[in-house]
Design a protein around this motif. Structure first.
Motif, short mmCIF file in Angstrom:
data_model
loop_
_atom_site.label_atom_id
_atom_site.label_comp_id
_atom_site.label_asym_id
_atom_site.label_seq_id
_atom_site.Cartn_x
_atom_site.Cartn_y
_atom_site.Cartn_z
N PRO A 137 -22.95 -57.30 40.65
CA PRO A 137 -22.50 -58.60 40.35
C PRO A 137 -22.11 -58.52 39.16
O PRO A 137 -23.85 -58.37 38.17
N GLY A 138 -21.41 -59.29 38.70
CA GLY A 138 -21.46 -59.23 37.42
C GLY A 138 -20.77 -58.20 36.36
O GLY A 138 -20.93 -58.70 34.65
N ALA A 139 -20.71 -57.36 36.76
CA ALA A 139 -20.69 -55.54 35.82
C ALA A 139 -19.73 -55.97 35.05
O ALA A 139 -19.12 -55.51 33.95
N LYS A 140 -18.59 -56.31 35.57
CA LYS A 140 -16.85 -56.38 35.13
C LYS A 140 -17.08 -57.15 34.38
O LYS A 140 -16.03 -56.93 33.44
N GLU A 141 -17.96 -58.27 33.65
CA GLU A 141 -17.60 -58.67 32.18
C GLU A 141 -18.21 -58.01 30.83
O GLU A 141 -18.69 -58.18 29.84
N VAL A 142 -19.24 -56.93 31.70
CA VAL A 142 -20.11 -56.05 30.35
C VAL A 142 -19.66 -54.47 30.77
O VAL A 142 -20.14 -54.17 29.38
N ALA A 143 -18.91 -54.15 31.32
CA ALA A 143 -18.73 -52.51 31.32
C ALA A 143 -17.67 -52.41 31.62
O ALA A 143 -16.93 -52.26 32.49
N MET A 144 -17.17 -51.40 30.40
CA MET A 144 -16.24 -50.29 31.37
C MET A 144 -16.22 -48.54 32.33
O MET A 144 -17.21 -48.59 32.30
N GLU A 145 -15.54 -48.65 33.33
CA GLU A 145 -16.11 -47.03 33.97
C GLU A 145 -15.21 -45.57 33.69
O GLU A 145 -14.18 -45.86 34.17
N PHE A 146 -15.95 -44.49 33.17
CA PHE A 146 -15.00 -43.37 33.64
C PHE A 146 -15.25 -42.65 34.62
O PHE A 146 -16.49 -42.41 34.72
N ARG A 147 -13.61 -42.09 35.18
CA ARG A 147 -14.15 -41.23 36.19
C ARG A 147 -13.22 -40.25 35.99
O ARG A 147 -12.39 -40.67 35.11
N SER A 148 -13.71 -39.05 36.56
CA SER A 148 -12.45 -37.43 36.40
C SER A 148 -12.80 -37.03 37.45
O SER A 148 -13.19 -37.23 38.59
N PHE A 149 -10.99 -36.73 37.57
CA PHE A 149 -10.81 -35.91 38.65
C PHE A 149 -11.33 -33.92 38.46
O PHE A 149 -11.61 -33.15 39.80
N SER A 150 -11.76 -33.53 36.67
CA SER A 150 -12.59 -32.95 36.78
C SER A 150 -13.35 -31.55 37.91
O SER A 150 -12.79 -30.66 38.26
N LYS A 151 -15.12 -32.18 37.90
CA LYS A 151 -15.74 -31.66 38.63
C LYS A 151 -15.54 -32.51 40.40
O LYS A 151 -16.04 -31.66 41.66
N THR A 152 -15.20 -33.80 40.65
CA THR A 152 -14.81 -34.03 42.07
C THR A 152 -13.42 -33.21 43.12
O THR A 152 -14.03 -32.73 43.62
N ALA A 153 -12.97 -32.78 42.25
CA ALA A 153 -11.59 -31.99 42.83
C ALA A 153 -11.36 -30.33 41.96
O ALA A 153 -10.17 -30.44 42.70
N GLY A 154 -12.09 -30.41 41.49
CA GLY A 154 -11.63 -29.18 40.18
C GLY A 154 -10.59 -28.87 39.95
O GLY A 154 -10.40 -27.99 39.28
N PHE A 155 -10.68 -30.37 38.91
CA PHE A 155 -9.08 -30.48 38.09
C PHE A 155 -9.58 -30.14 36.43
O PHE A 155 -8.90 -30.71 35.41
N THR A 156 -10.89 -29.45 36.01
CA THR A 156 -11.01 -29.16 34.85
C THR A 156 -10.07 -28.54 33.81
O THR A 156 -9.90 -29.26 33.09
N GLY A 157 -9.10 -27.82 34.66
CA GLY A 157 -8.17 -26.66 34.25
C GLY A 157 -7.01 -27.61 34.61
O GLY A 157 -6.07 -27.09 33.09
N THR A 158 -6.91 -28.41 35.70
CA THR A 158 -5.90 -29.66 35.37
C THR A 158 -5.68 -30.34 35.03
O THR A 158 -4.05 -30.98 34.57
N ARG A 159 -6.64 -31.62 34.54
CA ARG A 159 -7.09 -32.13 33.67
C ARG A 159 -6.25 -33.82 34.39
O ARG A 159 -5.08 -34.46 34.71
#
Ligand code: MLT
Length: 408
Positions: free
Chosen positions: A235-257
């Protein structure tokens, strides 16, 4: 002659992974008959899942028709992908977001590197030591730091050591920091943050007026259901944080980007006169000015990740890598190594034997066992004496690597 950006001269010689690549190339040229096993850079090895490939093939065919052709897309990402990201990664975990709070991009490395542009050059950053080098190097390039000191730390960066002494759980910054970079599951140590600890971080940022840049590119590898996948579960994190997410490792997109960055509208900064400004609007201005969107074909592939069949396929891939992590952990422990991480993350962090320096162990492993890993000191001074192995290799390579290490 035109003057250069001298901040670049403050950087250590080369970016970590190309430096490793150079050493490995030299070794393999000198020893052409040796088969090298690469467990260094965290690059996936399994092919793209069939559901993703089919979606991309269909999208490519669509692009070849006049009714299905797409030129420039919306810079922030197609609505169909944004909706799926929000529904799957956030709504299901009790987090509400709107489409204009999510920015699809061509990678978290780029996002983590570019984001510093929207902060004042006077803002002070705090990083964990050891750390993903992109956070530090991009701030050096921008001129937000001084020179590198004898300790290996840059002047004007606040370092938060993560060592065996604190179970790799960094303490809060000791000095005022405007921007705090956190990465969980952690690259390179493979550690995770509990809900209680993340709550303390959010409260700390609220109290000190800092912003947390939360890199959760490895969230898909969390096995323990009690560990938060997103900082917005606090709770309250939206006022203090940005979040980075990626398909690279999750779905094998290191070359697909394909990746995305979440900037909630509640997250505000201030001007020198004290007026509040939303970081979302600044990033939107930056993104639409400097980026023309991820290709339609790639976004359709990313969308397929969220389909029921796509989920089954990527979960199998994640299970495969986590089984590699288990094999590495257990194989090394059985050989007497002290190992950390690898339980909720695809990285195994190990103490080098005989107090070898990280690069000494790198050379030993390459010369004696033809295995490439990543020297811990490449992630910062507190990584000296440690070494990272990636679980993203092929199973047969992981098994051979453990056998080779056991024979060493
Ligand atoms: C790593 O090995 O640390 C990662 O592959 C780097 C990255 O994702 O850029």
């Amino acid at each position: 002659m035109t003057q250069i950006n001298e901040n670049y001269l403050k950087l250590k010689a080369g970016y970590l992974f190309p430096e490793i690549g150079r050493r490995v190339k030299a070794y393999s040229e000198a020893n052409p008959n040796q088969r090298i096993i690469r467990l260094g850079i965290g690059d996936v090895t399994l092919p793209l899942a069939p559901t993703i490939v089919n979606a991309m093939v269909d999208a490519a065919k669509e692009m070849g028709t006049s009714s299905g052709f797409h030129g420039y897309g919306p810079e922030q990402g197609y609505s169909s992908l944004l909706q799926k990201i929000i529904e799957h990664d956030y709504t299901k975990r009790g987090v509400t977001l709107s489409e204009d709070e999510v920015f699809v991009s061509d990678g978290s490395k780029c996002d983590c590197g570019n984001i510093q542009e929207i902060f004042s050059l006077d803002s002070k950053i705090a990083v964990v030591d050891p750390v993903y080098p992109v956070y530090v190097d991009t701030n050096v390039m921008a001129g937000r730091t001084g020179e590198v000191k004898e300790s290996g730390h840059y002047a004007n960066i606040v370092y938060m050591p993560a060592t065996e002494a604190n179970s790799f759980e960094p303490d809060f910054p000791k000095e005022k920091a405007d921007i705090i970079y956190l990465c969980y599951p952690n690259n390179p140590t493979g550690m995770v943050a509990s809900k209680a600890r993340l709550t303390e971080w959010v409260n700390f940022a609220k109290k000190t007026g800092s912003i947390i840049l939360y890199d959760s590119a490895y969230e898909a590898f969390i096995q323990d259901p009690a560990i938060p996948k997103s900082i917005y579960e606090i709770p309250g994190a939206k006022e203090v944080a940005m979040e980075f997410r990626s398909f690279s490792k999750t779905a094998g997109f290191t070359g697909t980007r394909c990746a995305y960055l979440v900037i909630p509208k509640e997250l505000k900064g201030k001007t020198s006169k004290g007026e509040e400004v939303s970081f979302n609007s600044l990033w939107s201005r930056r993104h639409t000015t400097k980026f023309n969107g991820v290709s339609y074909i790639t976004q359709k592939g990313a969308e397929a990740v969220f389909s029921p069949q796509g989920q089954i396929e990527i979960k199998e891939q994640i299970a495969y890598y986590m089984e590699n992590a288990r094999l590495i952990r257990e194989g090394l422990s059985a050989s007497g190594y002290s190992v950390f991480g690898g339980q909720n993350a695809p990285y195994i962090w190990l103490k080098t034997p005989r107090n070898l320096k990280s690069w000494e162990f790198f050379d030993e492993l390459l010369n004696k066992a033809q295995i490439v890993g990543t020297p811990g000191s490449g992630f910062g001074p507190a990584g000296e004496g440690y070494f990272r192995l990636s679980a993203f290799g092929k199973r047969e390579d992981v098994i051979s690597a453990i056998e080779r290490i056991q024979k060493m």
